[in-house]
Design a protein around this motif. Structure first.
Motif, PDB file in Angstrom:
ATOM      1  N   VAL A  27      22.876 -42.164  21.267  1.00 53.44           N
ATOM      2  CA  VAL A  27      23.031 -42.277  19.808  1.00 53.44           C
ATOM      3  C   VAL A  27      24.475 -42.552  19.407  1.00 53.44           C
ATOM      4  CG1 VAL A  27      20.982 -40.938  19.186  1.00 53.44           C
ATOM      5  CG2 VAL A  27      23.155 -39.744  19.529  1.00 53.44           C
ATOM      6  N   ILE A  28      25.418 -42.091  20.197  1.00 54.05           N
ATOM      7  CA  ILE A  28      26.832 -42.327  19.877  1.00 54.05           C
ATOM      8  C   ILE A  28      27.171 -43.819  19.908  1.00 54.05           C
ATOM      9  CG2 ILE A  28      27.897 -42.154  22.170  1.00 54.05           C
ATOM     10  CD1 ILE A  28      29.907 -40.181  20.818  1.00 54.05           C
ATOM     11  N   ASP A  29      26.422 -44.596  20.717  1.00 51.88           N
ATOM     12  CA  ASP A  29      26.652 -46.042  20.786  1.00 51.88           C
ATOM     13  C   ASP A  29      26.377 -46.731  19.458  1.00 51.88           C
ATOM     14  OD1 ASP A  29      27.262 -45.810  23.512  1.00 51.88           O
ATOM     15  OD2 ASP A  29      25.184 -46.193  24.113  1.00 51.88           O
ATOM     16  N   TYR A  30      25.582 -46.094  18.622  1.00 50.06           N
ATOM     17  CA  TYR A  30      25.220 -46.655  17.314  1.00 50.06           C
ATOM     18  C   TYR A  30      25.838 -45.878  16.154  1.00 50.06           C
ATOM     19  CZ  TYR A  30      21.837 -49.361  19.932  1.00 50.06           C
ATOM     20  OH  TYR A  30      21.249 -50.214  20.830  1.00 50.06           O
ATOM     21  N   GLY A  31      26.761 -44.970  16.452  1.00 52.75           N
ATOM     22  CA  GLY A  31      27.374 -44.174  15.393  1.00 52.75           C
ATOM     23  C   GLY A  31      26.406 -43.173  14.785  1.00 52.75           C
ATOM     24  N   LEU A  32      25.401 -42.759  15.558  1.00 52.47           N
ATOM     25  CA  LEU A  32      24.367 -41.849  15.045  1.00 52.47           C
ATOM     26  C   LEU A  32      24.536 -40.417  15.546  1.00 52.47           C
ATOM     27  CD1 LEU A  32      21.251 -44.182  15.528  1.00 52.47           C
ATOM     28  CD2 LEU A  32      22.395 -43.601  13.369  1.00 52.47           C
ATOM     29  N   GLU A  33      25.709 -40.089  16.071  1.00 53.07           N
ATOM     30  CA  GLU A  33      25.888 -38.749  16.631  1.00 53.07           C
ATOM     31  C   GLU A  33      25.748 -37.644  15.586  1.00 53.07           C
ATOM     32  OE1 GLU A  33      30.009 -40.495  15.960  1.00 53.07           O
ATOM     33  OE2 GLU A  33      28.120 -41.189  16.793  1.00 53.07           O
ATOM     34  N   ALA A  34      25.971 -37.936  14.318  1.00 52.86           N
ATOM     35  CA  ALA A  34      25.815 -36.940  13.259  1.00 52.86           C
ATOM     36  C   ALA A  34      24.590 -37.235  12.383  1.00 52.86           C
ATOM     37  CB  ALA A  34      27.076 -36.891  12.397  1.00 52.86           C
ATOM     38  N   ALA A  35      23.763 -38.159  12.822  1.00 50.73           N
ATOM     39  CA  ALA A  35      22.591 -38.564  12.041  1.00 50.73           C
ATOM     40  C   ALA A  35      21.515 -37.472  12.066  1.00 50.73           C
ATOM     41  CB  ALA A  35      22.017 -39.860  12.600  1.00 50.73           C
ATOM     42  N   THR A  36      20.664 -37.516  11.079  1.00 48.90           N
ATOM     43  CA  THR A  36      19.520 -36.608  11.068  1.00 48.90           C
ATOM     44  C   THR A  36      18.506 -37.075  12.108  1.00 48.90           C
ATOM     45  OG1 THR A  36      18.258 -37.884   9.444  1.00 48.90           O
ATOM     46  CG2 THR A  36      19.814 -36.220   8.579  1.00 48.90           C
ATOM     47  N   ASP A  37      17.614 -36.170  12.462  1.00 47.54           N
ATOM     48  CA  ASP A  37      16.564 -36.544  13.408  1.00 47.54           C
ATOM     49  C   ASP A  37      15.731 -37.692  12.861  1.00 47.54           C
ATOM     50  OD1 ASP A  37      17.375 -34.589  15.181  1.00 47.54           O
ATOM     51  OD2 ASP A  37      15.918 -33.114  14.473  1.00 47.54           O
ATOM     52  N   ARG A  38      15.476 -37.694  11.577  1.00 51.67           N
ATOM     53  CA  ARG A  38      14.690 -38.765  10.966  1.00 51.67           C
ATOM     54  C   ARG A  38      15.419 -40.112  11.049  1.00 51.67           C
ATOM     55  NH1 ARG A  38       9.553 -39.864   8.676  1.00 51.67           N
ATOM     56  NH2 ARG A  38       9.763 -42.114   8.589  1.00 51.67           N
ATOM     57  N   GLU A  39      16.733 -40.113  10.861  1.00 51.51           N
ATOM     58  CA  GLU A  39      17.503 -41.356  10.978  1.00 51.51           C
ATOM     59  C   GLU A  39      17.458 -41.893  12.415  1.00 51.51           C
ATOM     60  OE1 GLU A  39      20.867 -40.758   7.491  1.00 51.51           O
ATOM     61  OE2 GLU A  39      21.132 -39.724   9.407  1.00 51.51           O
ATOM     62  N   ILE A  40      17.557 -40.997  13.382  1.00 52.09           N
ATOM     63  CA  ILE A  40      17.451 -41.406  14.790  1.00 52.09           C
ATOM     64  C   ILE A  40      16.047 -41.933  15.064  1.00 52.09           C
ATOM     65  CG2 ILE A  40      17.470 -40.555  17.171  1.00 52.09           C
ATOM     66  CD1 ILE A  40      19.711 -38.584  16.210  1.00 52.09           C
ATOM     67  N   TRP A  41      15.032 -41.249  14.536  1.00 53.99           N
ATOM     68  CA  TRP A  41      13.637 -41.665  14.683  1.00 53.99           C
ATOM     69  C   TRP A  41      13.447 -43.086  14.151  1.00 53.99           C
ATOM     70  CZ3 TRP A  41       9.440 -39.500  16.964  1.00 53.99           C
ATOM     71  CH2 TRP A  41       8.180 -40.012  16.626  1.00 53.99           C
ATOM     72  N   ASP A  42      13.940 -43.334  12.954  1.00 53.14           N
ATOM     73  CA  ASP A  42      13.789 -44.653  12.335  1.00 53.14           C
ATOM     74  C   ASP A  42      14.531 -45.730  13.127  1.00 53.14           C
ATOM     75  OD1 ASP A  42      12.213 -43.524  10.349  1.00 53.14           O
ATOM     76  OD2 ASP A  42      13.837 -43.415   8.878  1.00 53.14           O
TER      77      ASP A  42
END
Length: 112
Positions: A27-42
């Motif tokens: 997830v860090i490769d996409y800047g999603l390290e602080a994203a919600t689970d739903r944002e990662i899911w999407d």
């Protein structure tokens, strides 16, 4: 099959699984390290990833929404990166079967 490792797993896993699961990312490769689970899911659904996590929240999302994406829930406690790698490699055939199972939403893998 591309795996997307969430923030509770080492980003070193990406390089370690590349020969078996090419195209995998953290997830860090996409800047999603602080994203919600739903944002990662999407993100995973949009980009064709299978989420790999030790977080039970993805289990709930899998049952609530179904695939895509699919999720692999690792019941591995505070296991080392090496132990996680060995778990993924040991069950790579099962993981590959899971990917093509049209109805499967969640795969649970345990170190026990």
């Amino acid at each position: 099959m591309k795996l997307l490792f969430d923030q509770n797993l080492s980003r070193r896993l990406v390089a370690l699984v590349d020969s078996v699961f090419p195209g995998s990312r953290h997830v860090i490769d996409y800047g999603l390290e602080a994203a919600t689970d739903r944002e990662i899911w999407d993100h995973a659904a949009t980009h064709g990833y299978v989420i790999v996590s030790k977080d039970s929240d993805f289990r709930q999302l899998a049952f609530l929404h179904g695939p895509p994406p699919k999720a692999i829930w690792l019941q591995a406690g505070n296991a080392s990166t090496r132990a996680i790698l060995e778990l993924l490699l040991r069950y790579r055939g099962l993981i590959q079967e899971f990917e093509v199972d049209a109805e499967g939403a969640l795969l649970v893998l345990s170190l026990d």
